[in-house]
Write a protein that holds these residues in place. Structure first.
Motif, PDB file in Angstrom:
ATOM      1  N   SER A 128       6.089   4.077  -0.357  1.00  0.00           N
ATOM      2  CA  SER A 128       5.558   2.727  -0.275  1.00  0.00           C
ATOM      3  C   SER A 128       4.164   2.676   0.367  1.00  0.00           C
ATOM      4  O   SER A 128       3.648   1.593   0.606  1.00  0.00           O
ATOM      5  CB  SER A 128       6.508   1.844   0.529  1.00  0.00           C
ATOM      6  OG  SER A 128       6.688   2.367   1.836  1.00  0.00           O
ATOM      7  N   THR A 129       3.555   3.831   0.671  1.00  0.00           N
ATOM      8  CA  THR A 129       2.228   3.844   1.297  1.00  0.00           C
ATOM      9  C   THR A 129       1.331   4.845   0.590  1.00  0.00           C
ATOM     10  O   THR A 129       1.786   5.878   0.075  1.00  0.00           O
ATOM     11  CB  THR A 129       2.316   4.227   2.795  1.00  0.00           C
ATOM     12  OG1 THR A 129       2.794   5.566   2.921  1.00  0.00           O
ATOM     13  CG2 THR A 129       3.225   3.268   3.542  1.00  0.00           C
ATOM     14  N   ARG A 130       0.026   4.509   0.584  1.00  0.00           N
ATOM     15  CA  ARG A 130      -0.992   5.452   0.136  1.00  0.00           C
ATOM     16  C   ARG A 130      -2.244   5.169   0.974  1.00  0.00           C
ATOM     17  O   ARG A 130      -3.124   4.413   0.564  1.00  0.00           O
ATOM     18  CB  ARG A 130      -1.297   5.300  -1.346  1.00  0.00           C
ATOM     19  CG  ARG A 130      -2.208   6.419  -1.848  1.00  0.00           C
ATOM     20  CD  ARG A 130      -2.304   6.468  -3.354  1.00  0.00           C
ATOM     21  NE  ARG A 130      -3.122   5.376  -3.884  1.00  0.00           N
ATOM     22  CZ  ARG A 130      -3.414   5.230  -5.191  1.00  0.00           C
ATOM     23  NH1 ARG A 130      -2.908   6.093  -6.076  1.00  0.00           N
ATOM     24  NH2 ARG A 130      -4.145   4.223  -5.609  1.00  0.00           N
ATOM     25  N   PRO A 131      -2.315   5.768   2.127  1.00  0.00           N
ATOM     26  CA  PRO A 131      -3.414   5.441   3.027  1.00  0.00           C
ATOM     27  C   PRO A 131      -4.763   6.021   2.595  1.00  0.00           C
ATOM     28  O   PRO A 131      -5.804   5.570   3.092  1.00  0.00           O
ATOM     29  CB  PRO A 131      -2.967   6.048   4.357  1.00  0.00           C
ATOM     30  CG  PRO A 131      -2.044   7.152   3.976  1.00  0.00           C
ATOM     31  CD  PRO A 131      -1.351   6.722   2.736  1.00  0.00           C
ATOM     32  N   GLN A 132      -4.760   6.994   1.648  1.00  0.00           N
ATOM     33  CA  GLN A 132      -6.023   7.604   1.247  1.00  0.00           C
ATOM     34  C   GLN A 132      -6.083   7.717  -0.266  1.00  0.00           C
ATOM     35  O   GLN A 132      -5.116   8.088  -0.927  1.00  0.00           O
ATOM     36  CB  GLN A 132      -6.184   8.990   1.882  1.00  0.00           C
ATOM     37  CG  GLN A 132      -7.511   9.659   1.534  1.00  0.00           C
ATOM     38  CD  GLN A 132      -7.641  11.033   2.180  1.00  0.00           C
ATOM     39  OE1 GLN A 132      -6.697  11.505   2.822  1.00  0.00           O
ATOM     40  NE2 GLN A 132      -8.781  11.673   1.998  1.00  0.00           N
ATOM     41  N   ALA A 247     -19.513   4.491  -6.564  1.00  0.00           N
ATOM     42  CA  ALA A 247     -20.186   5.230  -7.629  1.00  0.00           C
ATOM     43  C   ALA A 247     -19.231   6.218  -8.282  1.00  0.00           C
ATOM     44  O   ALA A 247     -19.410   6.581  -9.450  1.00  0.00           O
ATOM     45  CB  ALA A 247     -21.403   5.975  -7.068  1.00  0.00           C
ATOM     46  N   GLY A 248     -18.186   6.620  -7.563  1.00  0.00           N
ATOM     47  CA  GLY A 248     -17.207   7.563  -8.116  1.00  0.00           C
ATOM     48  C   GLY A 248     -16.116   6.884  -8.917  1.00  0.00           C
ATOM     49  O   GLY A 248     -15.238   7.577  -9.446  1.00  0.00           O
ATOM     50  N   GLY A 249     -16.105   5.559  -8.982  1.00  0.00           N
ATOM     51  CA  GLY A 249     -15.094   4.848  -9.747  1.00  0.00           C
ATOM     52  C   GLY A 249     -14.198   4.014  -8.837  1.00  0.00           C
ATOM     53  O   GLY A 249     -14.439   3.884  -7.627  1.00  0.00           O
ATOM     54  N   PRO A 250     -13.110   3.426  -9.369  1.00  0.00           N
ATOM     55  CA  PRO A 250     -12.215   2.585  -8.589  1.00  0.00           C
ATOM     56  C   PRO A 250     -11.316   3.407  -7.671  1.00  0.00           C
ATOM     57  O   PRO A 250     -11.039   4.579  -7.931  1.00  0.00           O
ATOM     58  CB  PRO A 250     -11.386   1.870  -9.658  1.00  0.00           C
ATOM     59  CG  PRO A 250     -11.393   2.782 -10.825  1.00  0.00           C
ATOM     60  CD  PRO A 250     -12.719   3.492 -10.786  1.00  0.00           C
ATOM     61  N   ALA A 251     -10.878   2.770  -6.571  1.00  0.00           N
ATOM     62  CA  ALA A 251      -9.956   3.414  -5.634  1.00  0.00           C
ATOM     63  C   ALA A 251      -9.149   2.324  -4.964  1.00  0.00           C
ATOM     64  O   ALA A 251      -9.612   1.191  -4.784  1.00  0.00           O
ATOM     65  CB  ALA A 251     -10.723   4.217  -4.593  1.00  0.00           C
ATOM     66  N   SER A 252      -7.908   2.667  -4.594  1.00  0.00           N
ATOM     67  CA  SER A 252      -7.045   1.699  -3.938  1.00  0.00           C
ATOM     68  C   SER A 252      -6.144   2.414  -2.939  1.00  0.00           C
ATOM     69  O   SER A 252      -5.707   3.538  -3.162  1.00  0.00           O
ATOM     70  CB  SER A 252      -6.190   0.938  -4.956  1.00  0.00           C
ATOM     71  OG  SER A 252      -5.379   1.849  -5.692  1.00  0.00           O
ATOM     72  N   VAL A 253      -5.876   1.713  -1.813  1.00  0.00           N
ATOM     73  CA  VAL A 253      -4.976   2.234  -0.780  1.00  0.00           C
ATOM     74  C   VAL A 253      -4.092   1.085  -0.335  1.00  0.00           C
ATOM     75  O   VAL A 253      -4.440  -0.089  -0.448  1.00  0.00           O
ATOM     76  CB  VAL A 253      -5.778   2.804   0.427  1.00  0.00           C
ATOM     77  CG1 VAL A 253      -6.525   4.075   0.049  1.00  0.00           C
ATOM     78  CG2 VAL A 253      -6.765   1.768   0.966  1.00  0.00           C
ATOM     79  N   TRP A 254      -2.909   1.461   0.232  1.00  0.00           N
ATOM     80  CA  TRP A 254      -1.996   0.454   0.776  1.00  0.00           C
ATOM     81  C   TRP A 254      -1.100   1.081   1.810  1.00  0.00           C
ATOM     82  O   TRP A 254      -1.002   2.298   1.926  1.00  0.00           O
ATOM     83  CB  TRP A 254      -1.186  -0.200  -0.364  1.00  0.00           C
ATOM     84  CG  TRP A 254      -0.354   0.797  -1.155  1.00  0.00           C
ATOM     85  CD1 TRP A 254       0.886   1.272  -0.833  1.00  0.00           C
ATOM     86  CD2 TRP A 254      -0.708   1.402  -2.368  1.00  0.00           C
ATOM     87  NE1 TRP A 254       1.323   2.144  -1.776  1.00  0.00           N
ATOM     88  CE2 TRP A 254       0.368   2.232  -2.763  1.00  0.00           C
ATOM     89  CE3 TRP A 254      -1.829   1.338  -3.240  1.00  0.00           C
ATOM     90  CZ2 TRP A 254       0.367   2.997  -3.939  1.00  0.00           C
ATOM     91  CZ3 TRP A 254      -1.807   2.073  -4.411  1.00  0.00           C
ATOM     92  CH2 TRP A 254      -0.736   2.898  -4.729  1.00  0.00           C
ATOM     93  N   GLY A 255      -0.410   0.225   2.564  1.00  0.00           N
ATOM     94  CA  GLY A 255       0.484   0.730   3.610  1.00  0.00           C
ATOM     95  C   GLY A 255       0.991  -0.398   4.474  1.00  0.00           C
ATOM     96  O   GLY A 255       0.903  -1.580   4.129  1.00  0.00           O
ATOM     97  N   GLY A 256       1.560  -0.049   5.657  1.00  0.00           N
ATOM     98  CA  GLY A 256       2.163  -1.033   6.545  1.00  0.00           C
ATOM     99  C   GLY A 256       1.449  -1.035   7.909  1.00  0.00           C
ATOM    100  O   GLY A 256       0.403  -0.406   8.103  1.00  0.00           O
ATOM    101  N   PHE A 257       2.072  -1.744   8.880  1.00  0.00           N
ATOM    102  CA  PHE A 257       1.499  -1.897  10.237  1.00  0.00           C
ATOM    103  C   PHE A 257       2.447  -1.312  11.279  1.00  0.00           C
ATOM    104  O   PHE A 257       3.590  -1.802  11.417  1.00  0.00           O
ATOM    105  CB  PHE A 257       1.231  -3.368  10.548  1.00  0.00           C
ATOM    106  CG  PHE A 257       0.194  -3.983   9.655  1.00  0.00           C
ATOM    107  CD1 PHE A 257      -1.143  -3.933  10.006  1.00  0.00           C
ATOM    108  CD2 PHE A 257       0.557  -4.601   8.463  1.00  0.00           C
ATOM    109  CE1 PHE A 257      -2.110  -4.502   9.188  1.00  0.00           C
ATOM    110  CE2 PHE A 257      -0.397  -5.166   7.635  1.00  0.00           C
ATOM    111  CZ  PHE A 257      -1.745  -5.120   8.000  1.00  0.00           C
TER     112      PHE A 257
END
Length: 259
Positions: A128-132, A247-257
């Motif tokens: 459920s997380t992808r911090p990088q 410049a390298g394209g799209p990126a996305s991260v997610w996670g919790g607290f």
């Protein structure tokens, strides 16, 4: 000097005492004996001898007086003091300079950390997380100054490249009396459009980068503040999500607290 000799002769004449007994004896011998022819009185003959003796004595006394006067007048000779000659100064040699420590050829130079590099310690990704992802690195936490009535959710976002598009979303689950009290970010406020709304039991904070603006590479922070019911609030259902483009394209991260 003549006055002194005359005075001494006078004192000697006055001190002379004639021997009367001797004189009478000579008179008696003269009366009993044959007549004698006339001779120069003895006194006349002895006077030159007495004068010469007196002169000799005076000369001796004068010489002695002169010697005494010379001794009295001559100042005592001062001792000759030889000044002490200091030993020749010996120039002290300056301390030898300590040579710089030689570099250890077996030790590799320490490389400086790259500018704007993300911290070494990162949360372990889960389902459920992808911090990088790509140039992005992220970490969510509950602020340490939170209380039993109020809390703040913090998101630290680091980008290794400038971002031309960015949307940050903080989602705070409704656990009882959760109400917005404010928000902030370290980037300029005029670069973002901000909305706060509650939907489906979740209080959502959203920051969207305005068109034509750019987020520089580096570390940035976003925070949402809210009240909640009294007590220790659980952040287990809170989350964040970041969508960005570089410049390298799209990126996305997610996670919790984490608290």
């Amino acid at each position: 000097m003549n006055d002194d000799i005359t005075r001494r002769l006078r004192e000697a004449a006055e001190a002379h005492q004639p021997d009367r007994a001797r004189i009478l004896a000579r008179v008696e011998r003269g009366a009993a004996g044959p007549p004698v022819r006339h001779r120069t009185p003895s006194f006349a003959r002895s006077w030159p001898k007495a004068a010469l003796a007196g002169l000799a004595a005076a000369g001796i006394l004068a010489t002695g007086g002169l010697a005494v006067a010379g001794i009295a007048r001559t100042p005592p000779s001062e001792p000759v003091t030889t000044p002490a000659v200091p030993p020749p100064a010996v120039a002290s040699s300056p301390p030898a300079a300590t040579p710089p420590a030689a570099a250890d050829p077996t030790r590799a130079p320490t490389a400086a950390p790259p500018t704007n590099a993300p911290p070494a310690s990162r949360p372990t990704p889960t389902a459920s997380t992808r911090p990088q992802n790509g140039p992005l690195w992220s970490e969510g936490s509950v602020d340490a100054h939170s209380t039993v009535y109020w809390a703040q959710s913090d998101l630290v976002l680091t980008s290794a490249q400038p971002l031309t598009s960015l949307t940050v979303e903080l989602r705070v689950a409704q656990t009882g009396d959760v109400r917005d009290t404010g928000n902030w970010r370290t980037l300029p406020a005029e670069d973002f459009s901000v909305t706060v709304q509650e939907s489906d039991g979740v209080l959502v904070y959203r920051w969207t980068l305005r068109p034509g603006r750019t987020v520089p590479a580096g570390q940035h922070e976003f925070a949402g503040q809210y009240n909640h019911a009294a007590g220790t609030r659980s952040a287990a259902n809170d989350s964040y999500r970041v969508e960005a483009r570089s410049a390298g394209g799209p990126a996305s991260v997610w996670g919790g607290f984490a608290r």
